[in-house]
Write a protein that holds these residues in place. Structure first.
Motif, mmCIF file in Angstrom:
data_model
loop_
_atom_site.group_PDB
_atom_site.id
_atom_site.type_symbol
_atom_site.label_atom_id
_atom_site.label_comp_id
_atom_site.label_asym_id
_atom_site.label_seq_id
_atom_site.Cartn_x
_atom_site.Cartn_y
_atom_site.Cartn_z
ATOM 1 N N ASN A 192 61.772 38.701 -9.034
ATOM 2 C CA ASN A 192 61.423 39.829 -8.174
ATOM 3 C C ASN A 192 62.615 40.572 -7.583
ATOM 4 O O ASN A 192 62.504 41.767 -7.289
ATOM 5 C CB ASN A 192 60.520 39.341 -7.030
ATOM 6 N N PHE A 193 63.745 39.892 -7.392
ATOM 7 C CA PHE A 193 64.910 40.518 -6.768
ATOM 8 C C PHE A 193 66.034 40.631 -7.782
ATOM 9 O O PHE A 193 66.640 39.631 -8.182
ATOM 10 C CB PHE A 193 65.322 39.744 -5.516
ATOM 11 N N GLN A 194 66.315 41.853 -8.181
ATOM 12 C CA GLN A 194 67.186 42.114 -9.325
ATOM 13 C C GLN A 194 68.598 41.573 -9.145
ATOM 14 O O GLN A 194 69.264 41.213 -10.117
ATOM 15 C CB GLN A 194 67.234 43.628 -9.587
ATOM 16 N N GLN A 195 69.101 41.527 -7.922
ATOM 17 C CA GLN A 195 70.479 41.116 -7.677
ATOM 18 C C GLN A 195 70.592 39.695 -7.118
ATOM 19 O O GLN A 195 71.636 39.303 -6.605
ATOM 20 C CB GLN A 195 71.163 42.108 -6.730
ATOM 21 N N PHE A 196 69.544 38.901 -7.266
ATOM 22 C CA PHE A 196 69.557 37.551 -6.710
ATOM 23 C C PHE A 196 70.640 36.684 -7.343
ATOM 24 O O PHE A 196 71.285 35.882 -6.659
ATOM 25 C CB PHE A 196 68.185 36.899 -6.892
ATOM 26 N N ASP A 197 70.868 36.812 -8.634
ATOM 27 C CA ASP A 197 71.885 35.992 -9.304
ATOM 28 C C ASP A 197 73.290 36.260 -8.765
ATOM 29 O O ASP A 197 74.176 35.412 -8.898
ATOM 30 C CB ASP A 197 71.861 36.237 -10.819
ATOM 31 N N ASP A 198 73.504 37.429 -8.192
ATOM 32 C CA ASP A 198 74.812 37.782 -7.641
ATOM 33 C C ASP A 198 74.867 37.605 -6.125
ATOM 34 O O ASP A 198 75.802 38.087 -5.468
ATOM 35 C CB ASP A 198 75.147 39.243 -7.988
ATOM 36 N N ALA A 199 73.885 36.921 -5.556
ATOM 37 C CA ALA A 199 73.803 36.787 -4.099
ATOM 38 C C ALA A 199 74.975 36.004 -3.526
ATOM 39 O O ALA A 199 75.437 35.025 -4.122
ATOM 40 C CB ALA A 199 72.501 36.093 -3.713
ATOM 41 N N ARG A 200 75.466 36.452 -2.373
ATOM 42 C CA ARG A 200 76.441 35.662 -1.627
ATOM 43 C C ARG A 200 75.714 34.484 -0.996
ATOM 44 O O ARG A 200 74.619 34.638 -0.453
ATOM 45 C CB ARG A 200 77.073 36.490 -0.512
ATOM 46 N N THR A 201 76.340 33.322 -1.021
ATOM 47 C CA THR A 201 75.739 32.140 -0.408
ATOM 48 C C THR A 201 76.205 31.999 1.033
ATOM 49 O O THR A 201 77.401 32.095 1.319
ATOM 50 C CB THR A 201 76.095 30.873 -1.193
ATOM 51 N N VAL A 202 75.249 31.797 1.921
ATOM 52 C CA VAL A 202 75.542 31.546 3.327
ATOM 53 C C VAL A 202 75.195 30.083 3.588
ATOM 54 O O VAL A 202 74.031 29.716 3.683
ATOM 55 C CB VAL A 202 74.717 32.470 4.247
ATOM 56 N N SER A 203 76.222 29.228 3.674
ATOM 57 C CA SER A 203 75.996 27.798 3.866
ATOM 58 C C SER A 203 75.887 27.478 5.353
ATOM 59 O O SER A 203 76.802 27.786 6.129
ATOM 60 C CB SER A 203 77.139 26.992 3.242
ATOM 61 N N ASN A 221 47.626 39.154 5.581
ATOM 62 C CA ASN A 221 46.570 40.053 5.098
ATOM 63 C C ASN A 221 47.023 41.496 4.933
ATOM 64 O O ASN A 221 46.216 42.346 4.550
ATOM 65 C CB ASN A 221 45.375 40.017 6.058
ATOM 66 N N VAL A 222 48.275 41.800 5.240
ATOM 67 C CA VAL A 222 48.741 43.177 5.107
ATOM 68 C C VAL A 222 49.710 43.290 3.931
ATOM 69 O O VAL A 222 50.398 42.337 3.566
ATOM 70 C CB VAL A 222 49.412 43.694 6.405
ATOM 71 N N THR A 223 49.740 44.470 3.345
ATOM 72 C CA THR A 223 50.544 44.729 2.148
ATOM 73 C C THR A 223 51.695 45.657 2.479
ATOM 74 O O THR A 223 51.513 46.674 3.164
ATOM 75 C CB THR A 223 49.656 45.364 1.057
ATOM 76 N N LEU A 224 52.873 45.326 1.972
ATOM 77 C CA LEU A 224 54.033 46.187 2.183
ATOM 78 C C LEU A 224 53.886 47.470 1.374
ATOM 79 O O LEU A 224 53.345 47.445 0.255
ATOM 80 C CB LEU A 224 55.317 45.473 1.748
ATOM 81 N N PRO A 225 54.376 48.594 1.896
ATOM 82 C CA PRO A 225 54.361 49.830 1.107
ATOM 83 C C PRO A 225 55.142 49.651 -0.198
ATOM 84 O O PRO A 225 56.197 49.016 -0.218
ATOM 85 C CB PRO A 225 55.058 50.842 2.039
ATOM 86 N N GLU A 226 54.626 50.208 -1.271
ATOM 87 C CA GLU A 226 55.262 50.054 -2.587
ATOM 88 C C GLU A 226 56.707 50.529 -2.588
ATOM 89 O O GLU A 226 57.584 49.918 -3.208
ATOM 90 C CB GLU A 226 54.452 50.808 -3.651
ATOM 91 N N SER A 227 56.977 51.634 -1.900
ATOM 92 C CA SER A 227 58.337 52.170 -1.891
ATOM 93 C C SER A 227 59.293 51.220 -1.179
ATOM 94 O O SER A 227 60.467 51.101 -1.561
ATOM 95 C CB SER A 227 58.360 53.544 -1.213
ATOM 96 N N ALA A 239 63.585 38.487 2.534
ATOM 97 C CA ALA A 239 62.863 38.624 1.271
ATOM 98 C C ALA A 239 61.385 38.310 1.494
ATOM 99 O O ALA A 239 61.048 37.287 2.076
ATOM 100 C CB ALA A 239 63.449 37.686 0.226
ATOM 101 N N GLU A 240 60.527 39.206 1.048
ATOM 102 C CA GLU A 240 59.086 39.024 1.211
ATOM 103 C C GLU A 240 58.377 39.308 -0.111
ATOM 104 O O GLU A 240 58.896 40.024 -0.966
ATOM 105 C CB GLU A 240 58.529 39.978 2.283
ATOM 106 N N SER A 241 57.198 38.737 -0.238
ATOM 107 C CA SER A 241 56.346 39.120 -1.360
ATOM 108 C C SER A 241 55.616 40.404 -0.983
ATOM 109 O O SER A 241 55.839 40.968 0.090
ATOM 110 C CB SER A 241 55.351 38.005 -1.677
ATOM 111 N N LYS A 242 54.723 40.853 -1.844
ATOM 112 C CA LYS A 242 54.028 42.109 -1.568
ATOM 113 C C LYS A 242 53.134 42.030 -0.349
ATOM 114 O O LYS A 242 52.921 43.032 0.331
ATOM 115 C CB LYS A 242 53.190 42.531 -2.794
ATOM 116 N N LYS A 243 52.623 40.830 -0.077
ATOM 117 C CA LYS A 243 51.720 40.675 1.066
ATOM 118 C C LYS A 243 52.344 39.760 2.114
ATOM 119 O O LYS A 243 52.981 38.753 1.777
ATOM 120 C CB LYS A 243 50.375 40.103 0.626
#
Length: 353
Positions: free
Chosen positions: A321-332, A226-232, A219-223
């Protein structure tokens, strides 16, 4: 003469079919970005470009073209003597410069006169880059991402590397960006690529992925620095299923001290990076951290950074930012070591194969 002009779209689709991809621009332009796998045969070197450009502006275009022609001819001769003498008649190079004009044209003309099947990109690097950026959504559409989430220090990068080690398919954006993606993520001695170079590296990495297999990505933010991830790419990641890493707090602190040894070894550098947090956390807080670092209390500062800076907003921002985070599988993960990471990676990989 065997000279063929092709569109940037055609070059993009056929890139792997050429024996050599030749960038006729200067060394400086090549360093900023180039086509995947390209080699640099400058028609004009950096200093020569400056000399010719100055002559063009201050004296006359005609005098500049004469000097440029002499320099280009000399450089092309050197390239042929150094690189071409061992090439068979069936060698098929692809040549480009900035816009597919004089620099690539001159080199292609000579190579074509020799008898090689030379292809030159119409519109040059500029047209290829536009085509490449437009191609990103097509590459992303069939990919199935699994996004590795977790607070700072939870071992996301280690798990991603362990997944690669067990044969899973990964997209390591921090490795491509030469940055660890946080405010303190600058890696000493490793300059980040330019934005253009990063875009090309991302396209190249996506092109190599198999749509039939899941792709694990952190999981990353937009930047990332100093570089920005492509929007797509951002959109695709944020709509994808998530895996959430759970690592004990003390293990997270120890992991960060291991993964950022330069902060321990170079207190002055750590203090310099902490200054970037002054606007967010206040000068008094940052000065307190710096005093602790200078007193050798780096571990205490790392703990405080997690508790006061990184952790408070993690859940909220990730969920936003991450639509499916609430349904994430937990890796302990019980601990941060390589064995635990490898075991977790093997379990995850088995679930998706």
């Amino acid at each position: 003469m065997s000279l063929h002009r092709i569109t940037a779209a055609d070059a993009l689709a056929r890139l792997a079919g050429f024996d050599t991809v030749i960038d006729a621009r200067s060394e400086g332009e090549f360093a900023l970005d180039r086509l995947p796998g390209a080699v640099n045969w400058p028609s004009l070197h950096d200093a020569e470009r400056v000399t010719v450009g100055t002559l063009y502006k201050q004296t006359s275009p005609f005098e500049a073209r004469k000097l440029g022609a002499a320099l280009v001819a000399r450089n092309i001769a050197a390239h042929i003597e150094r690189e071409v003498m061992d090439k068979p008649k069936g060698w098929r190079p692809l040549v480009y410069c900035w816009r597919g004009g004089q620099r690539s044209g001159a080199l292609s003309l000579v190579l074509g006169q020799i008898g090689f099947q030379v292809h030159i990109i119409e519109g040059g690097y500029k047209a290829f880059r536009a085509e490449m950026l437009a191609d990103l959504p097509r590459l992303l559409a069939p990919l199935r991402f699994q996004v590795i989430c977790g607070p700072t220090g939870s071992g996301k990068t280690r798990l991603l590397q362990a997944l690669a080690g067990v044969g899973a398919q990964v997209l390591d954006l921090e490795a491509l960006a030469s940055h660890r993606a946080s405010v303190l993520g600058l890696i000493p001695g490793q300059p980040q690529p330019t934005q253009k170079r990063f875009d090309t590296l991302v396209w190249q990495a996506l092109q190599a992925l198999d749509p039939a297999r899941p792709v694990f990505v952190e999981a990353e933010s937009k930047k990332v620095g100093n570089v920005t991830l492509p929007e797509s790419l951002i959109a695709a990641m944020r709509a994808s299923p998530c895996l959430r890493i759970d690592l004990p707090f003390d293990e997270r602190v120890a992991l960060l001290l291991e993964d950022y040894p330069f902060f321990v070894q170079d207190p002055a550098f750590f203090c310099q990076r902490l200054d970037t947090l002054a606007e967010l956390r206040g000068r008094a807080v940052v000065n307190g951290w710096k005093e602790q670092v200078q007193a050798g209390q780096t571990e205490a500062v790392v703990r405080d950074l997690l508790e006061r800076h990184y952790d408070p907003g993690y859940e909220r921002s990730t969920r936003r930012n991450f639509q499916q985070f609430d349904d994430a599988r937990t890796v302990s993960l019980p601990e941060r070591g390589a064995k635990a990471m490898a075991q977790a990676a093997a379990r995850i990989h088995a679930q998706f194969t």
